[in-house]
Design an enzyme around this catalytic site. Structure first.
Site, mmCIF file in Angstrom:
data_model
loop_
_atom_site.group_PDB
_atom_site.id
_atom_site.type_symbol
_atom_site.label_atom_id
_atom_site.label_comp_id
_atom_site.label_asym_id
_atom_site.label_seq_id
_atom_site.Cartn_x
_atom_site.Cartn_y
_atom_site.Cartn_z
ATOM 1 N N GLY A 10 41.511 77.377 110.612
ATOM 2 C CA GLY A 10 42.894 77.761 110.172
ATOM 3 C C GLY A 10 43.535 76.330 109.692
ATOM 4 O O GLY A 10 42.973 75.317 109.603
ATOM 5 N N GLN A 11 44.831 76.344 109.270
ATOM 6 C CA GLN A 11 45.323 75.224 108.832
ATOM 7 C C GLN A 11 45.271 73.949 109.593
ATOM 8 O O GLN A 11 44.804 72.783 109.562
ATOM 9 C CB GLN A 11 46.627 75.106 107.919
ATOM 10 C CG GLN A 11 47.568 75.492 108.922
ATOM 11 C CD GLN A 11 48.977 75.292 107.656
ATOM 12 O OE1 GLN A 11 49.182 74.366 106.894
ATOM 13 N NE2 GLN A 11 49.960 76.182 108.069
ATOM 14 N N ILE A 45 38.534 85.285 120.126
ATOM 15 C CA ILE A 45 39.100 84.923 121.326
ATOM 16 C C ILE A 45 39.577 86.102 121.928
ATOM 17 O O ILE A 45 39.677 86.032 123.299
ATOM 18 C CB ILE A 45 40.316 83.708 121.388
ATOM 19 C CG1 ILE A 45 41.719 84.231 120.553
ATOM 20 C CG2 ILE A 45 39.622 82.341 120.852
ATOM 21 C CD1 ILE A 45 42.742 83.465 120.770
ATOM 22 N N THR A 70 48.943 84.825 112.610
ATOM 23 C CA THR A 70 50.066 84.221 112.141
ATOM 24 C C THR A 70 50.844 84.821 111.137
ATOM 25 O O THR A 70 51.753 84.384 110.033
ATOM 26 C CB THR A 70 49.875 82.780 111.548
ATOM 27 O OG1 THR A 70 48.694 82.967 110.525
ATOM 28 C CG2 THR A 70 49.327 81.810 112.722
ATOM 29 N N THR A 109 55.953 78.302 118.758
ATOM 30 C CA THR A 109 56.757 78.403 117.502
ATOM 31 C C THR A 109 58.320 78.476 117.476
ATOM 32 O O THR A 109 58.824 78.870 118.595
ATOM 33 C CB THR A 109 56.161 79.912 116.602
ATOM 34 O OG1 THR A 109 57.374 80.069 115.442
ATOM 35 C CG2 THR A 109 56.460 80.879 117.621
ATOM 36 N N TYR A 133 55.613 88.649 116.101
ATOM 37 C CA TYR A 133 55.103 87.407 116.396
ATOM 38 C C TYR A 133 55.720 86.600 117.300
ATOM 39 O O TYR A 133 55.141 86.015 118.067
ATOM 40 C CB TYR A 133 54.977 86.656 114.840
ATOM 41 C CG TYR A 133 54.701 85.647 114.843
ATOM 42 C CD1 TYR A 133 53.219 84.980 114.966
ATOM 43 C CD2 TYR A 133 55.566 84.452 114.613
ATOM 44 C CE1 TYR A 133 52.932 83.921 115.108
ATOM 45 C CE2 TYR A 133 54.974 82.879 114.699
ATOM 46 C CZ TYR A 133 53.933 82.694 114.832
ATOM 47 O OH TYR A 133 53.304 81.568 114.919
ATOM 48 N N LYS A 137 54.011 85.094 121.082
ATOM 49 C CA LYS A 137 54.012 83.453 121.170
ATOM 50 C C LYS A 137 54.820 83.415 122.436
ATOM 51 O O LYS A 137 54.287 82.382 123.165
ATOM 52 C CB LYS A 137 54.368 82.919 120.055
ATOM 53 C CG LYS A 137 53.837 82.938 118.744
ATOM 54 C CD LYS A 137 52.189 82.585 118.833
ATOM 55 C CE LYS A 137 52.081 81.193 118.890
ATOM 56 N NZ LYS A 137 50.562 80.743 118.827
ATOM 57 N N TRP A 158 57.258 75.974 110.700
ATOM 58 C CA TRP A 158 57.014 75.820 109.177
ATOM 59 C C TRP A 158 56.003 74.767 108.616
ATOM 60 O O TRP A 158 56.093 73.903 107.987
ATOM 61 C CB TRP A 158 58.195 75.299 108.516
ATOM 62 C CG TRP A 158 59.422 76.034 108.817
ATOM 63 C CD1 TRP A 158 59.665 77.182 109.607
ATOM 64 C CD2 TRP A 158 60.712 76.220 107.685
ATOM 65 N NE1 TRP A 158 61.053 77.872 109.476
ATOM 66 C CE2 TRP A 158 61.407 77.198 108.308
ATOM 67 C CE3 TRP A 158 60.914 75.553 106.471
ATOM 68 C CZ2 TRP A 158 62.752 77.486 107.688
ATOM 69 C CZ3 TRP A 158 62.181 75.904 106.199
ATOM 70 C CH2 TRP A 158 62.953 76.871 106.568
HETATM 71 N N1 LIG Z 1 52.055 78.227 110.133
HETATM 72 C C1 LIG Z 1 53.303 77.885 110.757
HETATM 73 O O1 LIG Z 1 54.225 77.952 110.277
HETATM 74 C C2 LIG Z 1 53.223 77.796 112.251
HETATM 75 C C3 LIG Z 1 54.508 77.578 112.902
HETATM 76 C C4 LIG Z 1 54.748 77.293 114.245
HETATM 77 C C5 LIG Z 1 53.607 77.241 115.042
HETATM 78 N N2 LIG Z 1 52.344 77.805 114.443
HETATM 79 C C6 LIG Z 1 51.377 77.896 115.592
HETATM 80 O O2 LIG Z 1 50.436 77.077 115.174
HETATM 81 C C7 LIG Z 1 49.261 77.411 115.344
HETATM 82 C C8 LIG Z 1 48.109 77.107 114.289
HETATM 83 O O3 LIG Z 1 48.996 77.835 113.090
HETATM 84 P P1 LIG Z 1 48.189 77.634 111.585
HETATM 85 O O4 LIG Z 1 49.203 77.631 110.711
HETATM 86 O O5 LIG Z 1 46.961 76.863 111.523
HETATM 87 O O6 LIG Z 1 47.567 79.322 111.533
HETATM 88 P P2 LIG Z 1 46.302 79.858 110.507
HETATM 89 O O7 LIG Z 1 46.099 78.937 109.597
HETATM 90 O O8 LIG Z 1 46.595 81.279 110.399
HETATM 91 O O9 LIG Z 1 45.171 79.720 111.617
HETATM 92 C C9 LIG Z 1 45.030 80.614 112.552
HETATM 93 C C10 LIG Z 1 43.417 80.717 112.733
HETATM 94 O O10 LIG Z 1 43.125 81.568 113.872
HETATM 95 C C11 LIG Z 1 42.081 82.547 113.504
HETATM 96 N N3 LIG Z 1 42.107 83.599 114.475
HETATM 97 C C12 LIG Z 1 42.877 84.748 114.100
HETATM 98 N N4 LIG Z 1 42.789 85.726 115.016
HETATM 99 C C13 LIG Z 1 41.848 85.316 115.951
HETATM 100 C C14 LIG Z 1 40.829 85.526 116.913
HETATM 101 N N5 LIG Z 1 40.938 86.805 117.414
HETATM 102 N N6 LIG Z 1 39.620 84.651 117.409
HETATM 103 C C15 LIG Z 1 39.478 83.444 117.005
HETATM 104 N N7 LIG Z 1 40.281 83.025 115.841
HETATM 105 C C16 LIG Z 1 41.293 83.752 115.439
HETATM 106 C C17 LIG Z 1 42.277 82.839 112.089
HETATM 107 O O11 LIG Z 1 41.150 83.144 111.491
HETATM 108 P P3 LIG Z 1 41.299 84.352 110.454
HETATM 109 O O12 LIG Z 1 42.066 83.623 109.310
HETATM 110 O O13 LIG Z 1 39.629 84.218 109.882
HETATM 111 O O14 LIG Z 1 41.570 85.525 111.180
HETATM 112 C C18 LIG Z 1 42.684 81.252 111.682
HETATM 113 O O15 LIG Z 1 41.671 80.470 111.323
HETATM 114 C C19 LIG Z 1 49.316 78.965 115.893
HETATM 115 O O16 LIG Z 1 49.241 78.925 117.238
HETATM 116 C C20 LIG Z 1 50.715 79.332 115.150
HETATM 117 O O17 LIG Z 1 51.157 80.255 116.014
HETATM 118 C C21 LIG Z 1 52.206 78.112 112.978
#
Ligand SMILES: NC(=O)c1ccc[n+]([C@@H]2O[C@H](COP(=O)([O-])OP(=O)(O)OC[C@H]3O[C@@H](n4cnc5c(N)ncnc54)[C@H](OP(=O)(O)O)[C@@H]3O)[C@@H](O)[C@H]2O)c1
Length: 298
Positions: A10-11, A45, A70, A109, A133, A137, A158
């Site tokens: 993920g990012q 997971i 996400t 989040t 969502y 969380k 964000w």
């Molecule tokens: N993005 C935002 O704006 C934001 C804001 C606040 C908080 N957060 C939190 O920050 C954290 C990281 O977010 P991010 O932006 O990096 O999200 P992301 O880019 O969507 O990355 C999430 C990763 O989790 C993987 N994943 C999904 N289901 C899974 C599973 N069952 N087992 C193992 N891996 C799994 C996804 O793989 P696939 O893509 O292959 O499914 C993806 O690589 C998360 O906890 C998110 O809730 C994000």
């Protein structure tokens, strides 16, 4: 120390990996971790037996949980799947971390809030998520707090970066489409939040882990950790296009006009003073990261 990174594709996972693997500046400046990074395809997971087996085999000192569902809109239709990843798996991870005496770092989040506050949210504000969502969380936060004693729950918001799906990359892609069509790009102007560069968040997490490694402990708990200042999506888009010198015209759109399945908070700006007071660290302003990203080919 051994570190297990989940959701490494993920990012935020990629931002953390990039910094874990960058050349060491000096022995003192950078944490030395033995790390195992697992993507979704390497470890799902929600597979509780596989997760327990991995924890037992690797016995990590630290678990960074970057795995999450996400897709905020899709979660409305697939709430069971969203809860399975975001809440149930995080809860099992908390129990496993407790058994193995591992520190669990969980990312949460701003969408745990309903957005009706007219000031930035502190950790003391009550949580009332508006969408699936956000509820998933929040459930994760509660399961971790109930089942694990060594945790850092970092609520951010964000996230943007050069990796994966995020607003920054989406805006640059859509702008190119709209420029070809010679049409303006409409962006929501009545939702406010704090853009956060994933690389800045990753750097701060590694600083905390370095302290944990040196001191054997860290001030466990739940913290807000996001970039500043708060802006609307529309203002954020304008800042992106200004830095990248994209001459697209941007039109303000109301949430009512935006056809997303999930309701989003109007103001989810996060007050990060608890984190700053506890650790003496502030996230850099997001505009600085935006300026640096200008050099990165997306
Ligand atoms: N993005 C935002 O704006 C934001 C804001 C606040 C908080 N957060 C939190 O920050 C954290 C990281 O977010 P991010 O932006 O990096 O999200 P992301 O880019 O969507 O990355 C999430 C990763 O989790 C993987 N994943 C999904 N289901 C899974 C599973 N069952 N087992 C193992 N891996 C799994 C996804 O793989 P696939 O893509 O292959 O499914 C993806 O690589 C998360 O906890 C998110 O809730 C994000």
């Amino acid at each position: 120390m051994k570190l297990l990174l989940l959701g490494s594709n993920g990012q935020l996972g990629q931002a953390l990996l990039q910094q874990l693997h960058q050349p060491q500046q000096s022995q003192q400046e950078r944490p030395q971790f033995q790390s195992l990074a697992l993507s979704h395809t390497q470890l799902d997971i929600t597979d509780s037996a596989a997760l327990a087996a991995q924890m037992a085999a690797y016995r990590p000192d630290i678990v960074l949980n970057c795995a999450a569902w996400t897709n905020v809109d899709k979660a409305e239709q697939q709430s069971d799947s969203c809860f399975a990843v975001n809440a149930m798996a995080a809860g099992q991870l908390a129990t496993l971390c407790q058994q193995h005496n591992s520190l669990l770092v969980q990312f949460s989040t701003d969408y745990v809030f309903d957005g009706t506050n007219n000031m930035p949210y502190t950790e003391r504000h009550s949580t009332t998520p508006l969408n699936v969502y956000g509820r998933s969380k929040l459930a994760a936060e509660q399961l971790i707090q109930a089942n694990c004693s060594k945790y850092l729950i970092l609520r951010s918001s964000w996230l943007f970066s050069e990796y994966g799906h995020n607003f920054y990359r989406t805006m640059l892609r859509l702008a190119q489409q709209q420029l070809k069509l010679a049409e303006p790009l409409s962006v929501v102007n009545d939702q406010f939040g704090c853009p956060t560069y994933a690389g800045d968040l990753a750097a701060i997490v590694l600083q905390l882990l370095q302290r944990y490694q040196q001191q054997g402990s860290v001030a466990y708990g739940l913290y807000h950790l996001a970039g500043q200042p708060a802006v609307s999506w529309y203002q954020f888009a304008q800042a992106i296009f200004a830095v990248q010198q994209v001459p697209v015209s941007v039109m303000p759109l109301s949430s009512a006009q935006y056809a997303g399945a999930a309701t989003r908070p109007a103001n989810s700006a996060l007050d990060c003073s608890k984190f700053c007071d506890t650790f003496g660290i502030v996230l850099p302003q997001w505009q600085a990261a935006l300026n640096q990203l200008k050099q990165v080919i997306i």
